[in-house]
Enzyme design. Sequence first.
Site, short mmCIF file in Angstrom:
data_model
loop_
_atom_site.label_atom_id
_atom_site.label_comp_id
_atom_site.label_asym_id
_atom_site.label_seq_id
_atom_site.Cartn_x
_atom_site.Cartn_y
_atom_site.Cartn_z
N ASP A 1 -14.26 -6.54 7.49
CA ASP A 1 -14.72 -6.51 6.31
C ASP A 1 -13.82 -7.59 6.04
O ASP A 1 -13.85 -8.18 4.94
CB ASP A 1 -13.73 -5.76 5.33
CG ASP A 1 -14.40 -4.08 6.05
OD1 ASP A 1 -15.40 -4.05 6.90
OD2 ASP A 1 -13.70 -3.18 5.64
N ASP B 1 -11.81 7.97 7.17
CA ASP B 1 -12.03 6.56 6.35
C ASP B 1 -10.63 6.41 5.24
O ASP B 1 -10.68 4.87 4.84
CB ASP B 1 -13.16 6.74 5.89
CG ASP B 1 -14.80 6.42 7.22
OD1 ASP B 1 -14.23 5.47 7.61
OD2 ASP B 1 -15.22 7.03 6.79
#
Length: 674
Positions: A184, A408
Amino acid sequence: MAPGRVRPPPERIPSVSAQLLSRLRTAAAAVALSAASVLPIATAQSAHAAAARVDNPYVGAGVYVNPEWSARAAAEPGGTAVSDQPTAVWLDRIAAINGVNGSMGLRAHLNAAVAQSQAAGRPVVFQVVVYDLPGRDCAALASNGELGPTEIGRYRSEFIDPIATILADPAYASLRIVTTIEIDSLPNLVTNAGGTATATPQCDTMKANGNYVTGVGYALAKLGAIPNVYNYIDAGHHGWLGWDSNLGPAVDVLKQAATASGSTVADVQGFIVNTANYSALKEPNFTIDDTVNGTSVRQSKWVDWNRYVDETTYAKAFRDKAVAAGFDANIGMLIDTSRNGWGGAGRPAGPGPKTSVDAYVDGGRIDRRFQTGNWCNQSGAGLGERPKAAPEAGIDAYVWVKPPGESDGASSAVANDEGKGFDRMCDPTYTGNARNNNNMSGALPNAPLAGHWFSAQFQELLKNAYPPVGGGGGTTDTTAPTAPTGLTATAATSSSVSLAWTAATDNVGVTGYDVYRGATLVASTSATSYTDSGLSAATAYSYTVRARDAAGNVSAASAALAVTTPGSGGGGGSAGCTATYRISSDWGAGFNADVTVTNTGASATKGWKVTWTFAGNQQVTNLWNGAVTQSGSAVTVLNAGYNGAIAAGGSTGFGFGASYSGANTVPTLTCTAS
């Protein structure tokens, strides 16, 4: 949604609670040495011998089964059906290097990987996620990490340096160590910083101070200096970077990082996409080129002018652009398929109605999220393709980097000492923001902190797996099939060899065969025959075949067969190069194909040419990474300016789209090099 407004998948941090470890420690120990890999085997190798560097680390190797994850999965109802699958080890904070709250540290995992390699008598791939940049995860809140935006010195000395020291230990030289570098981070600099509509102050800070770029470069340089380490940089996913305005800049940022802090592109083995995300591997019911009543699929609300509809097409395009930008022509892609299966009762059986472009796409898409920007604990998701080596040209492997069943992010605020905040995208009641075009979050309720075990999610993934998971607890068969026998060459031309063999037998049934040319896996097939094409004239080749069964066991190799191809005489080969042709998708009226060009000479090429003649009415409509001319059924492709030079033994490639009607047989290729 406008290009660049899609949210990346932020928090993917495995961690283990002390209470859970106490319950599962015995089970973890039991699977540490016995868990079997699902990837193909090429040759046995002592775990004490240094592993020779290979082009694709997954070919001819097993992959480490993390005993901690395996034990948690096996403790779930039906979980033993998948608990022997290989998953990655995550290093998400400095303390994780030595283990947190009684969990295994890096050395403990590496020791277990060596033991698995010794027990299986084959090389093993050890997968590790390196994830602790300063100011990490600048566009989300579920886990911003322990290091502040300016703490690049601590990142180098307390995180990367100790990891490098451990990985370089000669005790682990026989392993193939695959790193996923800082998920990311770099894509955030493209879409969420520098004046974009979705920019955040933290991402602006990280772009300004350069610590993402220099930090990734430092990690690549330190880890890439270790001979048996293979670095893969995170490259987002198609629903994040698939627009033209994002993809090119993303490649540029990754190239900048790959040449920062002493790193070079030689320290990069490839890239990984869809890390810990849910984007479909392949959308079977529509393509980006489809139209409905004259309206392009790209204009649908779901696709929203994106250039790609799934991860396979995106991964291949990213690879092509990276090679064009100066990365090595042999780089490969990894695709995380741990949670992108999208099976179950909600999976469409075919295309949607052609009443409108939105009805067509929404009725046929297998990705059932509200929007491709949704990243947290998605409802309805399923396990995807099981880990597999070299499934397609340019794809090094399907992998499970995100361990299925690990959250998550928390669905509500939870006090913790792990640096993990609360992101509303993990709240099932959240109605969204600009990054997901103000859609509902689609998250499951009652989720724990990022990385903590989430039983309800694991059960959802099992239920919706595609390919489906077998009923009950799976098979416990450990008996390998018999080796195939009677391997013969039924035909040979200057460019191909046709093989046949006698079927193997097995307790639970043979599901397929792996064909090896030398030590290289060239095909996996359910038939007892295979034609190996794109060979050189007047060249000796050696073949072996192994059988696979329904439990994932692999047989010993068949007796080796040596075959020498005839002289050229106008056939499909030359002294300088060979070319192989592979149809990657075919929808009846058109198809896409990939061609790999390999230098078979002793020195680098200056240029190459591939020619063939279609047997039918195929017409090339567009081609990338080369220059094409077609006259009738005869096709000639010349190298592009950037890929004519191929090192001895190296490869490059090109791809194309074509239209046709009737039969679509694979032509015989001729390759010449200068």
